[in-house]
Each structure stands twice: as C-alpha cells, then as structure tokens.
Design an enzyme around this catalytic site. Structure first.
Site, PDB file in Angstrom:
ATOM      1  CB  VAL A 105     -29.722   9.686  -1.854  1.00 33.92           C
ATOM      2  CG1 VAL A 105     -29.642   9.572  -0.334  1.00 33.92           C
ATOM      3  CG2 VAL A 105     -30.490  10.934  -2.263  1.00 33.92           C
ATOM      4  CB  CYS A 106     -26.921   6.367  -0.011  1.00 30.15           C
ATOM      5  SG  CYS A 106     -26.178   5.046   0.966  1.00 30.15           S
ATOM      6  CB  THR A 107     -24.895   2.920  -2.809  1.00 30.03           C
ATOM      7  OG1 THR A 107     -26.219   2.481  -2.511  1.00 30.03           O
ATOM      8  CG2 THR A 107     -23.990   2.676  -1.612  1.00 30.03           C
ATOM      9  CB  THR A 125     -20.990   7.167  -2.297  1.00 32.46           C
ATOM     10  OG1 THR A 125     -22.069   6.226  -2.146  1.00 32.46           O
ATOM     11  CG2 THR A 125     -19.668   6.469  -1.992  1.00 32.46           C
ATOM     12  CB  ALA A 158     -22.755  10.889   2.821  1.00 34.73           C
TER      13      ALA A 158
END
Length: 323
Positions: A105-107, A125, A158
């Site tokens: 998730v995300c970074t 990302t 993202a």
C-alpha cells in the site's frame, strides 16, 4: 473453505491508514464469513510502533513468530519506508516470496522494490513518490496513474484510500462480489473503483491555469461536456488564436486541450453509468461523444472495458431493504 492468513508488517513511521484500511476490509469480511480470514500484525522485534501521525500500534508479535507463510502479506507505506531498517528489507527478501499473495500500500512498494521483489514487474505507488521509485529501482516498471496494479501474485496500490480499494478487490476475488459489497457498505465506501482508474480526476491531475481566461475554459469544459470543445471553439472563447491557445493551455495546465476534454468526458460518462439508469446512447450524447461507438472506443482505450461492462461491474447494488 480454507482460512486465509493475512499478515500486516508494522514498522516505525508507518502510515496508520495504510494499515487500518486493509485490516478493516479483511476484518469486515471475516465478520460476514467467519473462518475466512485470520489477521495478524507483526514488527521486527514485536515492540509497539509509532505511526507518522503519532498513533501507537501494538503488533501481535514479532515477524519471526508470525504465521509462515501467510496467504496474504501486506506491506503498508509511510515515512519509515524511505530509510527502512536493513533487517526488515532482509526479512522481506527471504520470506515475502513464500506468500501466496504479496500486497503493498502506498510507499510500501519501495520496501518491496528494495528487497528486489518488484524487479521485472509493473507496479504503482503514491503519485508523489512514483518518480523516485522509478529512479531508485529502474528494474521496476512504475505506472504512476492507476489506483492499484496486479502483476501475477503481486499487487501494489497508490496512497492511503487506494489500499481499501485493493483490499476490497482481493475480498471479491476470495469470497465473491456480494461479500465485498457488504463490507464496502459497512465502511461507507463504494465498490466501484477499477484498478486502472487514475489516482486523480482530470481537474486534479491538470494544474489550474494561472490566467483567468484559461481557468474559465477549464470550468466551461467541466460544466459543458456535450458542447463543441474543439481547440478552435475553445480558443474562440478564450479570445486567442488556436495555436496560441493550445500552447498556453499546455504550458499552464501540463496537458493538451484535447487530453483534458477526453478525460473530463470520460469521468462524466463514468459517473452517469454508476449513478443513473440512463442508456449508453443517452450518456454518449450527454457527454459529447456523439455516438455510443465513439464512447465505447474511449472506454476500451482507457479503462479496458466497454461502457456496458463498466456499468455491470461498478454500479453499486442497492442495499437490501430493512425489515
């Protein structure tokens, strides 16, 4: 049905919503279908971790004691992913490939990439870190636009709420659409965002023009998608020559007038397909496509599905009436 173990990795500097969003989705599915998921959290040494917002999360145990191998391994993002503990990277390198499903998730994608787990794969990302991910890990095919990407057993999403979208898609894959819809309703979110939906709307993705005549054009396009939105027509509204208008629009918004119009029309059509019972033919006229075939080509080119397929998949199913 076998119980699936979901293991969420915790570390100092993790983003709390990257953790709690997917956890709430899987926990909701477990409440609906008992025995479907066993959720565990773990940090390197089992100690509590402090999130980027200052919250303290207490893991269930250490990564060494965690269920191995998990069915789904979730690696959330956060500021702590920028300079990760080498022990965490090493643990991921050794243990993550054994998971049936690897999720970031995300970074969190940066942690997977640092462990070599995204080499040769397509991934996404948070939009603000996509350039850095691509620069630091050239073996990864970084796509900055989608809210999530599936590449084999690896799934990357993202930022923040996109982790909820991805988790809902995984629940739908495991337990079916009705369970995922029930969870989505409980969380007051819509089970409607396809993975290849852009992270931003056209208005957010494009910069706001500095000059008022061009800002007015942006507003006009958004409010009148069925109008003549050719470069010539828009240039006339801005009192500029077509060439000057196109050059100025691109310079101030970062996109061409044509691409901006295409994206606004597509978003408007998507909303009407999701929220109304209007026919595809009516929507194609309302959104300025001129014909259902023109709208179908735009959907297939951008979203990979026809308008009818998009509506079947992403229009919310009404909640059952209360007794």
């Amino acid at each position: 049905m076998p119980q699936r173990t979901v293991l969420v990795v915790l570390y100092d500097g993790v983003q709390s919503l990257d953790v709690t969003g997917p956890v709430e989705v899987f926990a909701g599915a477990e409440r609906h279908t008992p025995g479907s998921y066993r959720i565990a959290t773990a940090s390197l040494d089992g100690a509590p971790v402090r999130t980027t917002s200052g919250l303290t999360l207490v893991p269930d145990g250490t990564l060494g004691e965690a269920p191995a191998p998990p069915h789904t391994l979730v690696v959330p993002g956060g500021h702590g992913s920028r300079r990760p503990d080498p022990r965490l990277t090493d643990w991921l390198r050794r243990h993550a490939p054994r998971a049936d499903r690897l999720v970031s998730v995300c970074t969190g994608a940066a942690l997977l990439a640092a462990a070599g787990l995204l080499d040769g794969r397509r991934a996404t990302t948070h939009w603000a870190y996509s350039d850095r991910l691509a620069r630091d890990h050239p073996a990864v095919e970084v796509d900055p636009d989608p809210i999530y990407v599936r590449d084999g057993h690896v799934a990357t999403s993202a930022g923040v709420t996109a982790g909820i979208d991805l988790a809902l898609a995984l629940v739908e894959e495991d337990l079916g659409r009705e369970v995922a819809l029930t969870v989505a309703r409980h969380l007051v979110v819509f089970l409607r965002r396809p993975g290849n939906q852009a992270q931003f709307s056209a208005q957010l993705a494009a910069q706001t023009a500095r000059r008022e005549p061009l800002r007015e054009i942006q507003r006009y396009v958004t409010e009148h998608p069925s109008a003549d939105l050719s470069v010539e027509a828009l240039a006339a509204r801005a009192a500029l020559s077509p060439r000057h208008f196109a050059r100025a629009f691109h310079a101030e918004t970062g996109t061409t007038p044509g691409r901006y119009v295409d994206r606004v029309r597509l978003e408007h059509a998507r909303r009407l397909l999701e929220d109304t019972g209007d026919s595809v033919e009516e929507i194609s006229r309302t959104c300025g496509y001129g014909s259902p075939e023109a709208m179908r080509r735009a959907f297939v080119r951008t979203l990979g599905s026809s308008p009818a397929e998009y509506r079947r998949r992403f229009r919310p199913v009404p909640a059952p009436a209360r007794p």
